[in-house]
Every structure is written in structure tokens, then in C-alpha cells.
Design a protein around this motif. Structure first.
Motif, short mmCIF file in Angstrom:
data_model
loop_
_atom_site.label_atom_id
_atom_site.label_comp_id
_atom_site.label_asym_id
_atom_site.label_seq_id
_atom_site.Cartn_x
_atom_site.Cartn_y
_atom_site.Cartn_z
N GLU A 102 0.85 -1.19 0.00
CA GLU A 102 0.00 0.00 0.00
C GLU A 102 0.88 1.24 0.00
OE1 GLU A 102 -3.28 0.32 -0.10
OE2 GLU A 102 -3.79 -1.82 -0.03
N GLY A 103 1.03 1.84 -1.17
CA GLY A 103 1.81 3.06 -1.27
C GLY A 103 0.92 4.24 -1.59
N GLU A 104 1.53 5.37 -1.78
CA GLU A 104 0.79 6.56 -2.15
C GLU A 104 0.29 6.48 -3.59
OE1 GLU A 104 -0.98 10.26 -1.76
OE2 GLU A 104 -0.02 9.05 -0.17
N HIS A 105 1.08 5.84 -4.45
CA HIS A 105 0.76 5.81 -5.87
C HIS A 105 0.45 4.41 -6.39
CE1 HIS A 105 2.03 9.98 -6.08
NE2 HIS A 105 3.15 9.65 -5.44
N TYR A 106 0.92 3.38 -5.71
CA TYR A 106 0.72 2.02 -6.19
C TYR A 106 0.14 1.15 -5.07
CZ TYR A 106 3.97 3.61 -9.81
OH TYR A 106 4.59 4.32 -10.81
N ARG A 107 -0.79 0.30 -5.46
CA ARG A 107 -1.39 -0.67 -4.54
C ARG A 107 -1.40 -2.03 -5.21
NH1 ARG A 107 -3.43 4.22 -3.84
NH2 ARG A 107 -3.81 4.99 -1.73
N LEU A 108 -0.71 -2.97 -4.61
CA LEU A 108 -0.63 -4.33 -5.15
C LEU A 108 -1.21 -5.28 -4.12
CD1 LEU A 108 1.79 -2.58 -6.44
CD2 LEU A 108 2.81 -4.79 -6.99
N GLU A 109 -2.28 -5.97 -4.46
CA GLU A 109 -2.93 -6.87 -3.51
C GLU A 109 -2.11 -8.13 -3.28
OE1 GLU A 109 -6.95 -7.76 -4.48
OE2 GLU A 109 -7.60 -5.66 -4.43
N ARG A 110 -1.48 -8.64 -4.33
CA ARG A 110 -0.66 -9.84 -4.18
C ARG A 110 0.50 -9.77 -5.17
NH1 ARG A 110 -1.97 -16.22 -5.51
NH2 ARG A 110 -0.18 -17.08 -4.36
N PRO A 111 1.65 -9.22 -4.79
CA PRO A 111 2.78 -9.08 -5.71
C PRO A 111 3.52 -10.41 -5.93
CG PRO A 111 3.32 -8.13 -3.58
CD PRO A 111 1.87 -8.53 -3.50
N LEU A 112 2.82 -11.34 -6.52
CA LEU A 112 3.36 -12.67 -6.81
C LEU A 112 4.38 -12.60 -7.94
CD1 LEU A 112 3.11 -15.81 -6.42
CD2 LEU A 112 1.29 -15.72 -8.15
N ASN A 113 5.47 -13.32 -7.80
CA ASN A 113 6.52 -13.29 -8.83
C ASN A 113 7.12 -14.69 -8.96
OD1 ASN A 113 8.17 -11.95 -10.75
ND2 ASN A 113 9.86 -11.91 -9.29
N VAL A 114 6.51 -15.50 -9.84
CA VAL A 114 6.94 -16.89 -10.04
C VAL A 114 7.04 -17.14 -11.55
CG1 VAL A 114 6.39 -19.31 -9.67
CG2 VAL A 114 5.82 -17.63 -7.89
N PRO A 115 8.18 -17.67 -12.05
CA PRO A 115 9.36 -18.09 -11.30
C PRO A 115 10.15 -16.89 -10.79
CG PRO A 115 9.81 -18.21 -13.63
CD PRO A 115 8.36 -17.85 -13.50
N GLN A 116 10.92 -17.14 -9.75
CA GLN A 116 11.75 -16.08 -9.23
C GLN A 116 13.00 -15.91 -10.09
OE1 GLN A 116 12.06 -13.62 -7.40
NE2 GLN A 116 10.39 -13.69 -5.93
N ALA A 117 13.62 -14.75 -9.97
CA ALA A 117 14.85 -14.47 -10.70
C ALA A 117 15.95 -15.46 -10.30
CB ALA A 117 15.31 -13.04 -10.43
N LEU A 118 16.83 -15.73 -11.23
CA LEU A 118 17.99 -16.58 -10.94
C LEU A 118 19.10 -15.80 -10.24
CD1 LEU A 118 18.28 -18.65 -14.26
CD2 LEU A 118 16.97 -19.18 -12.19
N SER A 119 19.24 -14.52 -10.55
CA SER A 119 20.27 -13.70 -9.90
C SER A 119 20.00 -13.64 -8.40
CB SER A 119 20.25 -12.28 -10.48
OG SER A 119 20.60 -12.28 -11.84
N ARG A 120 21.04 -13.73 -7.62
CA ARG A 120 20.90 -13.69 -6.17
C ARG A 120 21.74 -12.54 -5.59
NH1 ARG A 120 17.00 -15.70 -6.92
NH2 ARG A 120 16.21 -17.78 -6.38
N PRO A 121 21.14 -11.78 -4.64
CA PRO A 121 19.80 -11.98 -4.08
C PRO A 121 18.68 -11.51 -5.00
CG PRO A 121 20.80 -10.04 -3.11
CD PRO A 121 21.87 -10.69 -3.95
N HIS A 122 19.03 -10.79 -6.07
CA HIS A 122 18.06 -10.32 -7.06
C HIS A 122 18.83 -9.74 -8.23
CE1 HIS A 122 19.11 -6.27 -5.71
NE2 HIS A 122 18.84 -6.63 -4.47
#
Length: 302
Positions: free
Chosen positions: A153-173
């Protein structure tokens, strides 16, 4: 010290019918020459010369390059925060990272080109709001790459479920490069959320050390290790076999190594270059010599 390549122009011999082959050859040659990174601008109108000159969409171009390369890392220099919803942007960069085997960057900034926003019907908020959106986007990126699906919940963006699958291979991102040298906002956000900076190689060589000192101060303020941040600079490089006086008149590989090594003395880890001869067959033999020449150059502070 490393060297990367930005390809900002796409008007080459053969026109659009040959553009894909030429761009693909440039990406492959850069990879095989031992360059560290490969970048395109994230613009929709051309900003060098007339706006109606050839301009490719950045992430489609990088995905094409990913399929043709093996080692070189891939990113935009840089994505304007207003161009894509942050959740979709993170998904896009994650997809590039997965399909490239962990070679994606997120290059991002606060956006500036009002003409292309208005031309394509993209809202262009105030400078203050764009920076607010940039910070929220950086927070969302970290959250999604951490696997946190809780609502945002931000001032400009609202994401109910920020699902990200598959995850990135780079670690930690995938590494986050925050473009720009603004001292009060951009470098502060970089210190808190970013992994790399990108500054400009201008005639006044006192600017880069000053900007890096400001960045160090922001890191100190939040307890961040300044050494963790990868320092990059955008420069120009016109390579010829013989070289001349250097600079815009052309440089030999040896002259280029000597000039770019001086940036390492300022604390720069990687120089990303534009080159007006990038589509010239055989030029990457010269780039390979520059990359090899810079391998033994240790940036100040490393």
C-alpha cells in the motif's frame, strides 16, 4: 576495470529489414569480445537526432540479445519509472533474468522525456511525484524479489498480491542500477535501494569524484557499505586501428585503455561506452583489445 556497451541508435545500412540481423551481430560480437554488459536505452522516440529515427522497445530488444549471447549482462540505461507499472516491470526483468540464465539488470530512473509521454498518451506527473513513484517502485522490486506476496500500500501504487513466479535466478536479485547524479534524491535512493550508479564522463573530471563523495555520504547516513555499490560511467568511444589524437577523432585500443584507465583512478568500476562505429564489421576485434587491456586495471578503493 570492466567495459560495457550501450547501443542507443538503430539507423543502419539496410533499414528495418536488416535491423534485427545487425543488432544481433552487435550483441554476439560484444559478448564474444569479452565485454561485461550490454545496454539499450528505454525510450520510445529516438532522442539522438530526430525523434522519428529508428528506436526499438528496450526489453524486447534485450530478450532478442539474450537468445544470441552467453555471458554478457543485459539492461536498460535506464527505464523511466512512468513507462511501466512496477509489478509488471519486475515481472519483465525477472523473465529476462530467467531466460538469460541470470544476466539481467534493472536500470531505472525518474524519467524525463515529456514529449514521448505525451506523444504516446503516457501520464507525465510532476518531478516530485516521479521521484515518489521511483522510491515506491524500488520498494516493490525488493519485495517481489524477496518473495514477499503481502499487499503493498503506497501513495501511488497498490498491489494486492505481488506474486513473482518463477523467481529471478540472480541472487539476491537482479542488480539494480539507478541512473542519474541528482545529489538530494537520486543518489539517496541509490544508497538505500540500488546496487550500481551511472554517472556521465564529461570534460570536468572533478564531477565524478564529487558525485561519488556525495553517494558515500548517503551510504554513511544509513549504514550502507559504500564499497558494495558498483560505480559505472557512461562515455563515448570511437575506435580505429591506428588512432589519431584520441577522443572524437578516433582512438586506438591502447589510447582508449589509457584514457579509460584514468576513470578507474577516480573510483569507477565499469565504463559503459557508446560508439558510432558499433555496426562496422571487425570493430569488436578492437573492443576485445580494450577489454583485455582494462582487465589488469584496479579501480581506486578496490
Amino acid at each position: 576495470m570492466r567495459i560495457g556497451l550501450q547501443v542507443p541508435k538503430f539507423t543502419w545500412d539496410g533499414g528495418p529489414a536488416e535491423l534485427g540481423r545487425t543488432f544481433g551481430r552487435i550483441a554476439r560480437d560484444a559478448d564474444q569480445a569479452g565485454l561485461s554488459s550490454f545496454w539499450v536505452m528505454d525510450h520510445f522516440f529516438q532522442i539522438f537526432g530526430r525523434p522519428d529515427l529508428d528506436m526499438l522497445e528496450g526489453y524486447t530488444a534485450l530478450a532478442y540479445a539474450a537468445a544470441l549471447t552467453e555471458k554478457i549482462t543485459l539492461g536498460t540505461l535506464v527505464t523511466g519509472v512512468t513507462y511501466r507499472h512496477p509489478g509488471l516491470l519486475v515481472k519483465t526483468v525477472t523473465t529476462l533474468d530467467v531466460l538469460s540464465g541470470g544476466r539481467a539488470w534493472l536500470g531505472i530512473g525518474a524519467a524525463w522525456n515529456e514529449d514521448e509521454h505525451r506523444g504516446l498518451g503516457v501520464p507525465f506527473p510532476s518531478t516530485a511525484e516521479r521521484f515518489e513513484r521511483l522510491e515506491e517502485t524500488l520498494r516493490i522490486a525488493h519485495r517481489m524479489w524477496d518473495g514477499d506476496e503481502s499487499p503493498f500500500e503506497g501513495e501511488h501504487y497498490r498491489l494486492e498480491r505481488p506474486l513473482n513466479v518463477p523467481q529471478a535466478l540472480s541472487r539476491p536479485h537482479p542488480r539494480i542500477l539507478v541512473g542519474g547524479g541528482g545529489e538530494k534524491k537520486t543518489l539517496r535512493l541509490l544508497a538505500r535501494y540500488g546496487d550500481a550508479c551511472n554517472l556521465f564522463d564529461g570534460p570536468d573530471k572533478s564531477v565524478i569524484p564529487h558525485k561519488l563523495a556525495v553517494l558515500r555520504g548517503h551510504c554513511d547516513d544509513i549504514g550502507r557499505d559504500y564499497a558494495e555499490i558498483h560505480k559505472t560511467v557512461l562515455s563515448n568511444l570511437y575506435l580505429t586501428r591506428e588512432g589519431t589524437a584520441g577522443g572524437s577523432a578516433g582512438e586506438s585500443p591502447a589510447q582508449a585503455v589509457e584514457r579509460l584507465a584514468r576513470l578507474a583512478e577516480l573510483g569507477v568500476d565499469e565504463v559503459i561506452v557508446n560508439s558510432r562505429v558499433v555496426a562496422t564489421p571487425g570493430v569488436f576485434d578492437l573492443f576485445a583489445e580494450v577489454a583485455q587491456g582494462l582487465e589488469g586495471v584496479v579501480p581506486a578503493g578496490r
